[in-house]
Design an enzyme around this catalytic site. Sequence first.
Site, PDB file in Angstrom:
ATOM      1  N   ARG A  52     -21.677  -9.039  30.134  1.00 27.71           N
ATOM      2  CA  ARG A  52     -20.595  -9.426  29.020  1.00 27.71           C
ATOM      3  C   ARG A  52     -20.442 -10.718  28.561  1.00 27.71           C
ATOM      4  O   ARG A  52     -20.026 -10.975  27.369  1.00 27.71           O
ATOM      5  CB  ARG A  52     -19.086  -9.014  29.832  1.00 27.71           C
ATOM      6  CG  ARG A  52     -17.746  -9.155  28.831  1.00 27.71           C
ATOM      7  CD  ARG A  52     -16.668  -8.442  29.273  1.00 27.71           C
ATOM      8  NE  ARG A  52     -16.330  -8.371  30.707  1.00 27.71           N
ATOM      9  CZ  ARG A  52     -16.025  -9.137  31.481  1.00 27.71           C
ATOM     10  NH1 ARG A  52     -15.896 -10.365  31.042  1.00 27.71           N
ATOM     11  NH2 ARG A  52     -15.923  -8.738  32.810  1.00 27.71           N
ATOM     12  N   TYR A 104      -9.889  -3.986   3.613  1.00 24.94           N
ATOM     13  CA  TYR A 104     -10.473  -2.855   4.316  1.00 24.94           C
ATOM     14  C   TYR A 104      -9.195  -2.035   5.162  1.00 24.94           C
ATOM     15  O   TYR A 104      -8.771  -3.130   5.911  1.00 24.94           O
ATOM     16  CB  TYR A 104     -11.517  -3.187   5.216  1.00 24.94           C
ATOM     17  CG  TYR A 104     -12.239  -2.050   6.018  1.00 24.94           C
ATOM     18  CD1 TYR A 104     -12.931  -1.030   5.472  1.00 24.94           C
ATOM     19  CD2 TYR A 104     -11.932  -1.903   7.508  1.00 24.94           C
ATOM     20  CE1 TYR A 104     -13.248   0.046   6.076  1.00 24.94           C
ATOM     21  CE2 TYR A 104     -12.288  -0.680   8.100  1.00 24.94           C
ATOM     22  CZ  TYR A 104     -13.104   0.191   7.523  1.00 24.94           C
ATOM     23  OH  TYR A 104     -13.574   1.446   8.360  1.00 24.94           O
ATOM     24  N   ASP A 176     -14.712 -11.286   5.192  1.00 20.03           N
ATOM     25  CA  ASP A 176     -15.628  -9.926   5.473  1.00 20.03           C
ATOM     26  C   ASP A 176     -16.508 -10.062   4.517  1.00 20.03           C
ATOM     27  O   ASP A 176     -16.278  -9.659   3.364  1.00 20.03           O
ATOM     28  CB  ASP A 176     -14.612  -9.045   5.360  1.00 20.03           C
ATOM     29  CG  ASP A 176     -15.107  -7.793   5.648  1.00 20.03           C
ATOM     30  OD1 ASP A 176     -16.329  -7.560   5.439  1.00 20.03           O
ATOM     31  OD2 ASP A 176     -14.377  -6.768   6.235  1.00 20.03           O
ATOM     32  N   LYS A 201     -22.839  -1.433   8.547  1.00 22.70           N
ATOM     33  CA  LYS A 201     -23.255  -1.029   7.010  1.00 22.70           C
ATOM     34  C   LYS A 201     -24.695  -1.737   6.872  1.00 22.70           C
ATOM     35  O   LYS A 201     -25.627  -1.069   7.386  1.00 22.70           O
ATOM     36  CB  LYS A 201     -22.201  -1.453   6.102  1.00 22.70           C
ATOM     37  CG  LYS A 201     -20.902  -1.177   6.613  1.00 22.70           C
ATOM     38  CD  LYS A 201     -20.506   0.130   6.638  1.00 22.70           C
ATOM     39  CE  LYS A 201     -19.328   0.320   7.509  1.00 22.70           C
ATOM     40  NZ  LYS A 201     -17.990  -0.114   6.913  1.00 22.70           N
TER      41      LYS A 201
HETATM   42  C1  LIG Z   1     -16.671  -0.397   7.719  1.00 23.91           C
HETATM   43  C2  LIG Z   1     -15.939  -1.621   7.461  1.00 23.91           C
HETATM   44  C3  LIG Z   1     -15.221  -2.422   8.483  1.00 23.91           C
HETATM   45  C4  LIG Z   1     -15.174  -1.933   9.794  1.00 23.91           C
HETATM   46  O1  LIG Z   1     -16.389  -1.905  10.440  1.00 23.91           O
HETATM   47  P1  LIG Z   1     -16.507  -0.864  11.559  1.00 23.91           P
HETATM   48  O2  LIG Z   1     -17.953  -1.086  11.995  1.00 23.91           O
HETATM   49  O3  LIG Z   1     -16.515   0.661  10.961  1.00 23.91           O
HETATM   50  O4  LIG Z   1     -15.678  -0.895  12.904  1.00 23.91           O
HETATM   51  C5  LIG Z   1     -14.393  -3.591   8.163  1.00 23.91           C
HETATM   52  N1  LIG Z   1     -14.763  -3.948   6.695  1.00 23.91           N
HETATM   53  C6  LIG Z   1     -15.465  -3.597   5.753  1.00 23.91           C
HETATM   54  C7  LIG Z   1     -15.453  -3.986   4.407  1.00 23.91           C
HETATM   55  C8  LIG Z   1     -16.126  -2.185   6.171  1.00 23.91           C
HETATM   56  O5  LIG Z   1     -16.846  -1.753   4.934  1.00 23.91           O
END
Ligand SMILES: *Cc1c(COP(=O)(O)O)cnc(C)c1O
Length: 388
Positions: A52, A104, A176, A201
């Site tokens: 961890r 998001y 982000d 992604k």
């Molecule tokens: C998918 C997404 C998230 C969340 O991520 P997870 O891996 O699904 O927890 C946050 N911000 C954006 C822009 C996203 O497309």
Amino acid sequence: MAKANKAGRNTRLVHNGFGIDPGTGALSVPLIHASTFAQDSADHFGKYDYSRSGNPTREALETIIAELESGTHGYAFASGMAAISSVLMIFSPGDHIVVCEDVYGGTWRVLTGLLSRFGIEATFADATSVEAFEAAIKPNTKAFYLETPSNPLMKITDLKAMANLAKEHELITIVDNTFMSPYLQRPIELGCDIVVHSGTKFINGHSDVLCGFAVTADKDLAKRIKYIQNAVGAVLPPNDCWLVIRGLKTLGVRMEAGQRSAGIIAEELSKHPKIKKVYYPGLESHPGYGINKKQSDGAGAVLSFELETADLAHKLLENAKYAAFAVSLGGVESIISYPAKMSHAAMPPAERAARGISDSLVRLSLGVEDTKDILNDILEIIELYGGK
Ligand SMILES: *Cc1c(COP(=O)(O)O)cnc(C)c1O
């Protein structure tokens, strides 16, 4: 750490400092599954004690992602939301954050449904306007939270202008960077303090790992994030870290292929009579075209478009032959999704409508397939169900 620091972006993705294992000559990072590590001395523990707190495979990935984002410290989490929530836990009761209004949906849920219970307050403002963010600053404001391009309307925020405004008010800027990936955009180079990712992604890129990242070049912020990563423990497991390290080697070729298709499809659809509007920052008609061009290395592989009717949008989603009708984006396979019922389902309908996310809007993430197959499929479905 990385030997080929001055090399081009694609070379650095492959020669990332962990390309050849010094112990064995293996051309991949050793996958260390251990949860615990034996110690020699009762006085001084070794570099690793418990996974961890630190794991060699995770550390390799964290080093690679920090380097790619032009940061100094990277942290890998079990999902994008784990990374984002952990970063937001650096704030305390009484703190206030100004957040982009089309944030998001999951981040919106954490801010309004969870952190609000702990006395952390958020104001949502139009991030295409530096003035709107300035007007939202209060005496207890501690940070700006941004996404550019935003989801799903691909609005562009001027990161440098926002970071400068934040500095004037001694706020930190969190971005982000999921939609662009560090291959196309590096917010830390523009003066932002923390970059977060849903690595699920483009970073992993193969629709087979859930993961998230936080990167910073600030020692103090790094310490605070590391403390939360270790305290809360939403860490990315070693096996998933290994898969992401593998996926990252092709980030450049994947982004280039998806971006090429996105550009061609955006141009074609913007001329189509059954398409009301195309949202893609690579179109010169996009209001953020100039700013995006200045601050990033491309317009990305995601576009959204509004069809003539919600019914036609449903037909496209349900009949697409190659693009999978699914939540998510950034895979080698193209993915078509329905923001109103997917990424923004957590948002009440009135709130959604106010933000322009209509029931005839679809979002398309381009994978690495041949452009013509994805484009022709869309055109054929519209032709078949679009009426006259
Ligand atoms: C998918 C997404 C998230 C969340 O991520 P997870 O891996 O699904 O927890 C946050 N911000 C954006 C822009 C996203 O497309």
